[in-house]
Design a protein around this motif. Structure first.
Motif, short mmCIF file in Angstrom:
data_model
loop_
_atom_site.label_atom_id
_atom_site.label_comp_id
_atom_site.label_asym_id
_atom_site.label_seq_id
_atom_site.Cartn_x
_atom_site.Cartn_y
_atom_site.Cartn_z
N ASP A 1 -0.03 6.56 -0.85
CA ASP A 1 -0.59 6.18 -0.42
C ASP A 1 -0.62 5.82 -1.70
O ASP A 1 -1.16 6.44 -2.44
N THR A 2 -0.79 4.50 -1.79
CA THR A 2 -1.23 4.19 -3.90
C THR A 2 -2.93 3.81 -4.21
O THR A 2 -3.33 4.00 -4.65
N TYR A 3 -3.06 3.89 -2.04
CA TYR A 3 -4.53 3.67 -2.35
C TYR A 3 -5.52 5.40 -2.73
O TYR A 3 -6.64 4.96 -3.68
N GLN A 4 -4.32 5.87 -2.23
CA GLN A 4 -4.94 7.33 -2.95
C GLN A 4 -4.53 7.93 -3.58
O GLN A 4 -4.84 9.61 -4.32
N GLN B 1 1.04 -1.04 0.00
CA GLN B 1 0.33 0.02 -0.02
C GLN B 1 0.66 1.32 0.05
O GLN B 1 0.25 2.82 -0.49
N LYS C 1 -3.28 -3.71 -8.27
CA LYS C 1 -4.52 -3.66 -8.82
C LYS C 1 -4.97 -1.74 -7.91
O LYS C 1 -6.24 -1.79 -8.45
N TRP C 2 -4.01 -0.84 -7.54
CA TRP C 2 -4.72 0.06 -7.58
C TRP C 2 -4.19 1.14 -9.00
O TRP C 2 -4.91 2.25 -8.77
#
Length: 665
Positions: A81-84, A65, A327-328
Motif C-alpha cells: 500500500d503506497t499510502y501506508q 495505490q 504524490k505518496w
C-alpha cells in the motif's frame, strides 16, 4: 541513495544499500546505523519492499495505490500500500506464477497464470476460483468489452497484447512473426515477419529471432522485442518497421514501456534498461542494475521506475527528468533538488584516481585499456595497493618530499610555541577576553557527560553586543561595582593582558614575522586569595562609593551657592483664585498623614460623620467640598432664581391692577 548520471540525466537509486534482517531488534538496528555509513544513508521508501528469494513480475494498480509483485520461494504474491508505505497482505500459492493481471482498479480482482497449466482467480478476501487450460501458458491478455481472457501457450506463441483503443489482439510467435486478430470476428487480420526485419547490416545473430516482448502505444504504434536483443517500432499501416534498436547484448527483450511525455521507449533485457527516442532512436539514458532483470514497471505519470530482479530486493529508481515523484512520496522532489544544489564528490576508499600524466610518471602507461584501470572522465581509477607499490618503485627514496615535509613540521612546531594572538572585537574587549578565558578553562576541565556550551562570541544573537558602542559595559557604575566585587583585581589582570595583546598586534603589523612572546607569571600568585578577600573587597567598594557620593554632594552644594536664583512666574488656571502658598503646603502635609489622622481631622471640621450601626460596624458620611467654580455657579443660579421671582411678582401685580380698572368702568 546512489546517484548516477548518463547524458546529463540524473538517476537516483532509492533501494541502494544493504537491507537489515527482520529479526534484528530496534536497538541492534540503531547500533548498525551508527557504525555503517551505507545503512545510515539508505532510503527505505516502502517498508520490506522485497521477496524471500527472487521477484519475477511487478505491476501497479490502475488507481496507483497498490504495487503487486510475485516471486519465490515459496511462490507468493505481496501487495504493498503506497499510502501506508508498507505491505498490505501476502498470499502463498501452490505453484510458481508465470504472469498475472489486475482486472480491477484496486487489488480486489486478480488473475494468475501458473506454470502447472492452472489459472487462478483471487478476490479481495483471497482465493476465489481455479481452472486448468489445455497447454502450458506463457502469457495472457484481458479483453474488457467482452470480459474474455486470451491465453497463448507453448509451441505456438510467447507473448500477447490487446490494443487499448480498438482492441486488436496481437501475439508474438516463436518463428519471429506477429499475428493480429479481430476479437469480433475471431479471424486473423494481419501478419508481420519481424524476424526478417530485425536483421540489419549492423546486427549479428546466432539463430532465428523469436518474439519475446510486445506492447501497443495508442491506436497505430506497436513495439516488438526479439530474443536476440532488437526492438522494432511499427506503424500498423505498414509492414516495415519505423526504427530498429539493438541492445548489443544478444539477450531476449524482457519488457517494453512507453513514456509519452518525452516520446521515449523503455526497453529492458536481463542486463540493461535503455531509454531512447522513438522517432530518432537516439539513446536518452540507460541503467545497469547489479542483478539480472525479470520485469520493469513504470509508475503512471511520474518519473519512478521499479524492477523485478533475480535477487530478494526490488529496485526503485527515480528519474526527475521523466516526471515528478508520485504524490505518496512527493518529498523526493525536495530531496533531489537539495542534492543538485549541494553536490557531493564521490569518494572511493579502495581506489585512486590518476590522470594519464600520473600514469606516465609512475611508468604504468602500458596498463591503459587493461582491466586494472577503469576509465572515468579525464583519468582512470586504479587499485590503491597497486598505486602505492608503483609509487614506491618509481620513487624509492623521495628525499626532497621527505625534506619538505620535515621542514613544514618544524615550522608548525615553532609556531605552536609562540603566543597565539586572539582577535578581539572593538567593543567590550574585556568581556570578550573573559569569555575566551572561561571557554579555555571549560575545555580543560570538561568531563564526558558535560555538554559544550555555545560561546557568545560565535552566537549571531549577541553579535551586536561586540559591534555597537551603545552596548559598552560601564565598569564605573554603582551596579557593576557592587555585583562584581572582585572586578578591580580581575580587570587589572585583564587590562595588562589586553595591553600585551595590543602591543603584539602592533608589532605584528610593523614586522613581517610574528615575534615570540614570553609566558606571563603575573597570574600565578593570585589564585586563592580572590575568594578569601571577597567580603573585604565588598566593604571597600561600598566605602569608596560613599566617599564618591559625598564628594558629589559637596560639588553640587558649591554649584548651588554659586548660582543666582531668578524669580519664577506661574500661571493660575481659569476659574481658580490664588490665596497663598500656605494652602498648598497644608495640602501636602495633609497628604502625608495616615488615613486615621485625616478622618479625625475631617470629623473635627464637620465634613465627616462617623456613627455606629445596629450590626456593630461603622458608618461614615462625607460632605464633598465645593470648588470655587462650583461656588460661583451656585451663586449665579441663586441670583438668577431671585430675579425670576421678582419678575413673577411684578407681573402678577400688574394683572391685579388691570382687573380693578375694568370693575370701575
Amino acid at each position: 541513495m546512489q546517484v548516477s548520471s548518463l547524458n546529463e540525466v540524473k538517476i537516483y537509486s532509492l533501494s541502494a544499500g544493504r537491507s537489515l534482517p527482520e529479526w534484528l531488534s530496534d536497538r541492534k538496528k540503531r547500533a548498525l546505523q551508527k557504525k555503517d555509513v551505507d545503512i545510515r544513508r539508505r532510503i527505505e521508501l516502502i517498508q520490506d519492499f522485497e521477496m524471500p528469494t527472487v521477484c519475477t513480475k511487478i505491476k501497479v494498480s490502475r488507481d496507483g495505490q497498490y504495487i503487486m509483485a510475485v516471486g519465490t520461494y515459496k511462490p507468493r504474491i505481496r501487495c504493498f500500500d503506497t499510502y501506508q508505505l508498507s505491505q498490505k497482505f501476502e498470499r502463498c500459492l501452490d505453484s510458481e506464477v508465470v504472469t498475472f493481471e489486475i482486472l480491477s482498479d484496486d487489488y480486489s480482482k486478480i488473475v494468475f497464470l501458473q506454470c502447472g497449466r492452472f489459472v487462478e482467480f483471487h478476490s479481495q478476501h483471497g482465493h476465489y476460483y481455479r481452472t486448468r487450460i489445455p497447454k502450458f501458458g506463457r502469457d495472457f491478455s484481458y479483453h474488457y468489452p467482452s470480459c474474455d481472457l486470451y491465453f497463448v501457450g507453448a509451441r505456438e506463441s510467447n507473448v500477447c497484447d490487446i490494443n487499448p483503443v480498438h482492441f486488436l489482439f496481437a501475439m508474438g510467435t516463436a518463428e519471429g512473426k506477429v499475428e493480429c486478430w479481430d476479437p469480433r470476428t475471431r479471424n486473423r487480420v494481419g501478419l508481420l515477419d519481424c524476424a526478417l526485419s530485425s536483421v540489419t547490416a549492423d546486427t549479428e545473430i546466432d539463430g532465428l529471432p523469436s518474439i519475446s516482448a510486445l506492447k501497443f502505444d495508442g491506436a497505430l504504434n506497436m513495439a516488438v522485442g526479439t530474443s536476440t536483443g532488437q526492438v522494432l517500432l511499427y506503424d500498423l499501416r505498414s509492414s516495415n518497421p519505423l526504427i530498429v534498436k539493438d541492445h548489443h547484448y544478444g539477450l531476449p527483450i524482457k519488457s517494453i514501456q512507453f513514456q509519452r511525455q518525452l516520446d521515449l521507449i523503455i526497453s529492458a533485457d536481463s542486463r540493461i534498461i535503455k531509454m531512447w527516442n522513438k522517432d530518432t532512436g537516439k539513446i536518452f539514458t540507460s541503467m545497469e542494475p547489479e542483478y539480472d532483470i525479470n520485469d520493469v514497471c513504470l509508475y503512471p505519470d511520474s518519473g519512478m521506475l521499479m524492477t523485478a530482479n533475480e535477487a530478494p530486493k526490488m529496485n526503485i529508481y527515480y528519474i526527475p527528468v521523466l516526471g515528478p515523484a508520485p504524490k505518496w512520496c512527493s518529498f523526493l522532489d525536495n530531496l533531489t533538488e537539495e542534492l543538485e544544489e549541494n553536490p557531493e564528490s564521490t569518494v572511493y576508499d579502495d581506489y585512486k584516481f590518476v590522470t594519464r600524466k600520473d600514469l606516465e610518471n609512475l611508468g604504468l602507461a602500458h596498463l591503459i585499456g587493461s582491466s586494472l584501470l577503469r576509465a572515468y572522465m579525464h583519468g582512470f581509477f586504479m587499485d590503491i595497493r597497486l598505486y602505492h607499490k608503483a609509487k614506491m618503485m618509481a620513487n624509492p627514496f623521495a628525499y626532497e618530499e621527505y625534506r619538505r615535509e620535515k621542514i613544514r613540521q618544524k615550522i608548525e612546531e615553532t609556531r605552536a610555541q609562540r603566543v597565539q594572538l586572539k582577535k578581539l572585537p572593538k567593543v567590550n574587549k574585556e568581556l570578550a577576553l573573559k569569555l575566551i578565558e572561561e571557554e579555555e578553562e571549560q575545555q580543560v576541565t570538561k568531563k564526558r557527560k558535560q555538554k559544550n556550551l555555545s560561546s557568545l562570541l560565535k552566537d549571531d544573537r549577541f553579535k551586536v553586543m561586540f559591534e555597537n558602542p551603545d552596548f559598552q559595559v560601564d565598569e564605573q557604575s554603582e551596579e557593576f561595582r557592587l555585583l562584581n566585587p572582585l572586578v578591580s583585581k580581575i580587570s587589572e589582570k585583564r587590562k595588562r593582558k589586553l595591553k600585551i595583546l595590543e602591543e603584539l598586534e602592533a608589532q605584528e603589523q610593523e614586522e613581517e614575522e610574528e615575534p615570540e612572546g614570553k609566558a606571563s607569571d603575573a597570574e600565578s600568585s593570585e589564585s586563592s586569595d580572590d575568594e578569601k578577600g571577597w567580603v573585604e573587597e565588598v566593604r571597600k567598594q561600598r566605602k569608596l562609593l560613599r566617599q564618591e557620593e559625598k564628594v558629589k554632594r559637596q560639588e553640587r552644594f558649591k554649584e548651588d551657592q554659586q548660582t543666582l536664583l531668578k524669580p519664577q512666574f506661574f500661571e493660575i488656571k481659569e476659574g481658580e483664585e490664588f490665596r497663598s502658598f500656605k494652602d498648598s503646603a497644608k495640602k501636602q502635609k495633609l497628604m502625608k498623614k495616615t488615613l486615621g489622622d485625616r478622618l479625625k481631622l475631617e470629623e473635627k471640621l464637620g465634613t465627616l460623620n462617623v456613627s455606629d450601626t445596629t450590626v456593630g460596624s461603622k458608618q461614615a458620611t462625607f460632605k464633598l467640598k465645593k470648588s470655587e467654580r462650583q461656588k460661583k455657579q451656585q451663586e449665579a443660579e441663586k441670583q438668577h432664581r431671585q430675579e425670576r421671582k421678582t419678575l413673577r411678582r411684578s407681573a402678577s401685580h400688574l394683572k391685579s391692577k388691570r382687573g380693578r380698572g375694568r370693575l370701575f368702568h
